[in-house]
Design an enzyme around this catalytic site. Structure first.
Site, PDB file in Angstrom:
ATOM      1  N   GLN A  72      -4.255  -5.046   7.147  1.00  8.41           N
ATOM      2  CA  GLN A  72      -5.269  -5.989   6.653  1.00  8.41           C
ATOM      3  C   GLN A  72      -5.176  -7.356   7.324  1.00  8.41           C
ATOM      4  O   GLN A  72      -5.898  -8.276   6.933  1.00  8.41           O
ATOM      5  CB  GLN A  72      -5.153  -6.176   5.125  1.00  8.41           C
ATOM      6  CG  GLN A  72      -5.356  -4.905   4.324  1.00  8.41           C
ATOM      7  CD  GLN A  72      -6.766  -4.334   4.435  1.00  8.41           C
ATOM      8  OE1 GLN A  72      -7.713  -4.993   4.891  1.00  8.41           O
ATOM      9  NE2 GLN A  72      -6.938  -3.087   4.024  1.00  8.41           N
ATOM     10  N   ASP A 130       3.371  -4.474   7.976  1.00 10.47           N
ATOM     11  CA  ASP A 130       2.148  -3.692   7.833  1.00 10.47           C
ATOM     12  C   ASP A 130       0.979  -4.654   8.086  1.00 10.47           C
ATOM     13  O   ASP A 130       0.671  -5.504   7.259  1.00 10.47           O
ATOM     14  CB  ASP A 130       2.097  -3.102   6.417  1.00 10.47           C
ATOM     15  CG  ASP A 130       0.772  -2.395   6.135  1.00 10.47           C
ATOM     16  OD1 ASP A 130      -0.161  -2.510   6.950  1.00 10.47           O
ATOM     17  OD2 ASP A 130       0.673  -1.741   5.084  1.00 10.47           O
ATOM     18  N   LYS A 189     -10.095  -0.182  11.022  1.00  7.90           N
ATOM     19  CA  LYS A 189     -10.370  -1.357  10.179  1.00  7.90           C
ATOM     20  C   LYS A 189     -10.758  -2.556  11.034  1.00  7.90           C
ATOM     21  O   LYS A 189     -11.011  -3.635  10.523  1.00  7.90           O
ATOM     22  CB  LYS A 189      -9.140  -1.700   9.327  1.00  7.90           C
ATOM     23  CG  LYS A 189      -8.808  -0.630   8.278  1.00  7.90           C
ATOM     24  CD  LYS A 189      -7.666  -1.099   7.409  1.00  7.90           C
ATOM     25  CE  LYS A 189      -6.995   0.015   6.640  1.00  7.90           C
ATOM     26  NZ  LYS A 189      -7.759   0.532   5.520  1.00  7.90           N
ATOM     27  N   CYS A 244      -4.826   2.687  -3.500  1.00  3.48           N
ATOM     28  CA  CYS A 244      -3.579   3.167  -2.885  1.00  3.48           C
ATOM     29  C   CYS A 244      -2.454   2.160  -3.055  1.00  3.48           C
ATOM     30  O   CYS A 244      -1.649   1.923  -2.131  1.00  3.48           O
ATOM     31  CB  CYS A 244      -3.763   3.473  -1.398  1.00  3.48           C
ATOM     32  SG  CYS A 244      -4.889   4.820  -1.113  1.00  3.48           S
ATOM     33  N   HIS A 302       0.871  -1.182   0.000  1.00  6.60           N
ATOM     34  CA  HIS A 302       0.000   0.000   0.000  1.00  6.60           C
ATOM     35  C   HIS A 302       0.907   1.231   0.000  1.00  6.60           C
ATOM     36  O   HIS A 302       2.031   1.173   0.503  1.00  6.60           O
ATOM     37  CB  HIS A 302      -0.832  -0.066   1.289  1.00  6.60           C
ATOM     38  CG  HIS A 302      -1.874   0.991   1.448  1.00  6.60           C
ATOM     39  ND1 HIS A 302      -1.571   2.272   1.849  1.00  6.60           N
ATOM     40  CD2 HIS A 302      -3.221   0.963   1.280  1.00  6.60           C
ATOM     41  CE1 HIS A 302      -2.692   2.985   1.928  1.00  6.60           C
ATOM     42  NE2 HIS A 302      -3.712   2.210   1.590  1.00  6.60           N
TER      43      HIS A 302
HETATM   44  C1  LIG Z   1      -2.290  -2.847   3.568  1.00  6.07           C
HETATM   45  C2  LIG Z   1      -2.594  -1.464   4.039  1.00  6.07           C
HETATM   46  N1  LIG Z   1      -1.625  -0.744   4.613  1.00  6.07           N
HETATM   47  C3  LIG Z   1      -1.843   0.486   5.082  1.00  6.07           C
HETATM   48  C4  LIG Z   1      -3.070   1.081   4.972  1.00  6.07           C
HETATM   49  C5  LIG Z   1      -3.260   2.462   5.503  1.00  6.07           C
HETATM   50  O1  LIG Z   1      -4.162   2.476   6.543  1.00  6.07           O
HETATM   51  P1  LIG Z   1      -4.612   3.850   7.186  1.00  6.07           P
HETATM   52  O2  LIG Z   1      -5.225   4.656   6.065  1.00  6.07           O
HETATM   53  O3  LIG Z   1      -5.572   3.481   8.229  1.00  6.07           O
HETATM   54  O4  LIG Z   1      -3.389   4.512   7.693  1.00  6.07           O
HETATM   55  C6  LIG Z   1      -4.117   0.381   4.376  1.00  6.07           C
HETATM   56  C7  LIG Z   1      -5.438   1.013   4.211  1.00  6.07           C
HETATM   57  O5  LIG Z   1      -6.251   0.613   3.410  1.00  6.07           O
HETATM   58  C8  LIG Z   1      -3.873  -0.924   3.896  1.00  6.07           C
HETATM   59  O6  LIG Z   1      -4.832  -1.642   3.323  1.00  6.07           O
END
Ligand SMILES: Cc1ncc(COP(=O)(O)O)c(C=O)c1O
Length: 420
Positions: free
Chosen positions: A203, A200, A226, A368, A122
Site C-alpha cells: 500500500q 510490506d 495495485k 484480510c 495484512h
Molecule cells: C498491506 C497489504 N499487504 C499485502 C497485500 C497482498 O497483496 P497481494 O494480494 O497482491 O499479494 C495487500 C493486498 O491488499 C495489502 O493491502
C-alpha cells in the site's frame, strides 16, 4: 501540476456505467485500474514480440528478453535499488513475503528465535510467519496499536524490539486504517539489535516515493496490480549480499546455471529466484506503469491523495451515524488514501451493496486483516473506500450521497445517537 481530469481520461474503465450511473471506483487498495498506456503495452507485446525469454536467439525472443530486462531496470530505479540483481519478480506481495519465509527465514530462523510483526498487518504478512514459527519453534510477537487504535504504539515498538527479534516484518501503510508507519526508524532500531527487516510495501509503493537506500530495509515486497500494472506481477526487493547467501526458492528452468544428474548450480541474481517461464508481458507492463507514475511524479501522487483523503475525512465526519477509523484529518501526513468506516446499525456488506446500486464500488469485510479488524477494532467487518490518482472530489461526494441512500433504505434517522 497534477491534473486529475487529464489522468481520468487515460483510464477507459472510468467511462463505464454501473446500474445506470457513471462508475465511481473506490477500491484501489484492492487493485488499481489500468491506464491505456499499460493496456496497449500488453496488447503490443502479443502483437509484436511475444516469445519466451532468455534462451531464444531469434529477433523477437531477443526483443522480449530485452523488454523484460528493461522493465527491471525501471523498477530498480523507481525504488532506488542498486541494480536489477536486487529485483526479483514474483506474482504479488504475498508470494514475495512467502519467498523470504521459505528461503531466508527457512535458513536463518532457529528454535526460540523471535519474529516481530504488528497488529496492522495484512494476512499476507501474518500467515507465512505463523507457519514458519510453528515449523521452527519460533515465537511470533506483535507490536500493539496505541490506545486510540489509530497507529502503532511507540512504547510497544521499543519494548518488542528490545526483545531482540531475528526478523521484523512490517507494513509501510495499513490497508485498513491507512496509517503510514515510519519504517525507516523501525529499520534502524531493528538493525541495532541485529534483526533483518522486511517491509510490506503493497500500500505504499503505488502511492508515495519509496527509496530502498533511504529506508535501508533488507527486503521490500509489493504488487504490480495495485500500481497500474496487470495482476500476476509482483516484486521482491532484497539487498544483494543477503540474496547471494539465500538458497533458491523454486527449482526448474532459468534459475540454474548447470544441471547434472545429481547436482545443479544456480544462476546469478536475480534469475536464481525466478524458475520457469516468467510473466513477461506482466513485467513489461509493470515497466510501462512505472513510466506512467514517474511522469506524474510520486510526490504529486502523494499530494493529490492527501488532499482527497483530507476532503473525504472532513466530509464523512459531518455525516451523522458514521464511525470513521484511523488517524484524524489533522494527521494527514501519516495517513494514506484509505478510509475505513462503519454506518452504525448496517452491516458493511449491505452498505457495499447499496453503494453498488448507486454505481460506487467500495469493499466491505475484514480486508484480510482479521487480527486488526476483529480482535483490535472489535468489528466483524468494515466498509472501506480507497483512492488513487484518478479519483476526485466528485467521487467522494458520490460516496457521501450513497451513505445517505443507505440511511434512507435502513430508515436511520440523523438524530440517532452514535454509540461507539
Ligand atoms: C498491506 C497489504 N499487504 C499485502 C497485500 C497482498 O497483496 P497481494 O494480494 O497482491 O499479494 C495487500 C493486498 O491488499 C495489502 O493491502
Amino acid at each position: 501540476m497534477f491534473d486529475v481530469g487529464k489522468v481520468r481520461r487515460d483510464f477507459p474503465i472510468l467511462d463505464l456505467e454501473v446500474n445506470g450511473k457513471p462508475l465511481v471506483y473506490l477500491d484501489s487498495a484492492a487493485t488499481s485500474q489500468k491506464p491505456r498506456k499499460v493496456i496497449n503495452t500488453v496488447s503490443r507485446y502479443y502483437r509484436k514480440y511475444n516469445a519466451n525469454t532468455h534462451s531464444g536467439v531469434y529477433r523477437i525472443a531477443e526483443e522480449a528478453t530485452e523488454a523484460y530486462l528493461k522493465s527491471k531496470k525501471k523498477v530498480a530505479k523507481f525504488i532506488n535499488a542498486s541494480g536489477i540483481e536486487e529485483i526479483i519478480y514474483t506474482r504479488n506481495t504475498t508470494e514475495s513475503i512467502n519467498l523470504v519465509a521459505l528461503t531466508w527465514a527457512e535458513q536463518n530462523i532457529k528454535r526460540g528465535d523471535r519474529i516481530l510483526i504488528s497488529e496492522l498487518e495484512h494476512h499476507s504478512n501474518i500467515v507465512p510467519w505463523i507457519m514458519l514459527a510453528k515449523k521452527k519453534g519460533a515465537t511470533l510477537d506483535y507490536i500493539a496499536l496505541n490506545k486510540e487504535k489509530t497507529a502503532l504504539d511507540d512504547a510497544s515498538i521499543e519494548e518488542q524490539i528490545a526483545k531482540r527479534p531475528a526478523l521484523v516484518a512490517i507494513t509501510q501503510c495499513s490497508n485498513v486504517l491507512g496509517t503510514i508507519v515510519d519504517v525507516k526508524r523501525i529499520t534502524e532500531m531493528a538493525h541495532r539489535v541485529g534483526a533483518k527487516v522486511l517491509v510490506d510495501g503493497a500500500q505504499s509503493a503505488p502511492h508515495m516515493k519509496v527509496d530502498m537506500r533511504y529506508i535501508d530495509c533488507d527486503f521490500f515486497a509489493f504488487s504490480g496490480h495495485k500500481m497500474l500494472a496487470p495482476m500476476g506481477i509482483g516484486v521482491l526487493y532484497g539487498k544483494r549480499d543477503i540474496l547471494e547467501e539465500m538458497p533458491p526458492f523454486l527449482g526448474g528452468g532459468d534459475m540454474i546455471k548447470t544441471v547434472s544428474r545429481q547436482e545443479f548450480t544456480f544462476n546469478e541474481l536475480p534469475w536464481k529466484f525466478e524458475a520457469g517461464t516468467p510473466f513477461v508481458e506482466g513485467g513489461v507492463a509493470l515497466g510501462a506503469a512505472v513510466d506512467y507514475l514517474k511522469k506524474l511524479r510520486m510526490e504529486s501522487v502523494r499530494e493529490h491523495e492527501k488532499a482527497l483523503t483530507k476532503y473525504a475525512l472532513e466530509k464523512l465526519s459531518g455525516v451523522k451515524g458514521v464511525e470513521i477509523f484511523g488517524l484524524p484529518a489533522r494527521d494527514i501526513d501519516r495517513r494514506g488514501g484509505v478510509v475505513a468506516f462503519d454506518v452504525i446499525g448496517v452491516h458493511p456488506h449491505d452498505v457495499a451493496t447499496i453503494f453498488d446500486q448507486e454505481g460506487v464500488a467500495i469493499r466491505a469485510g475484514h480486508h484480510c486483516a482479521m487480527p486488526l479488524v476483529v480482535d483490535v477494532l472489535r468489528k466483524p467487518a468494515l466498509s472501506r473506500m480507497s483512492f488513487y490518482i484518478y479519483n476526485n472530489e466528485s467521487d467522494v461526494d458520490r460516496a457521501i450521497e450513497a451513505i445517505a441512500a443507505v440511511k434512507r433504505k435502513f430508515k436511520i434517522s440523523d438524530t440517532l445517537k452514535l454509540q461507539v
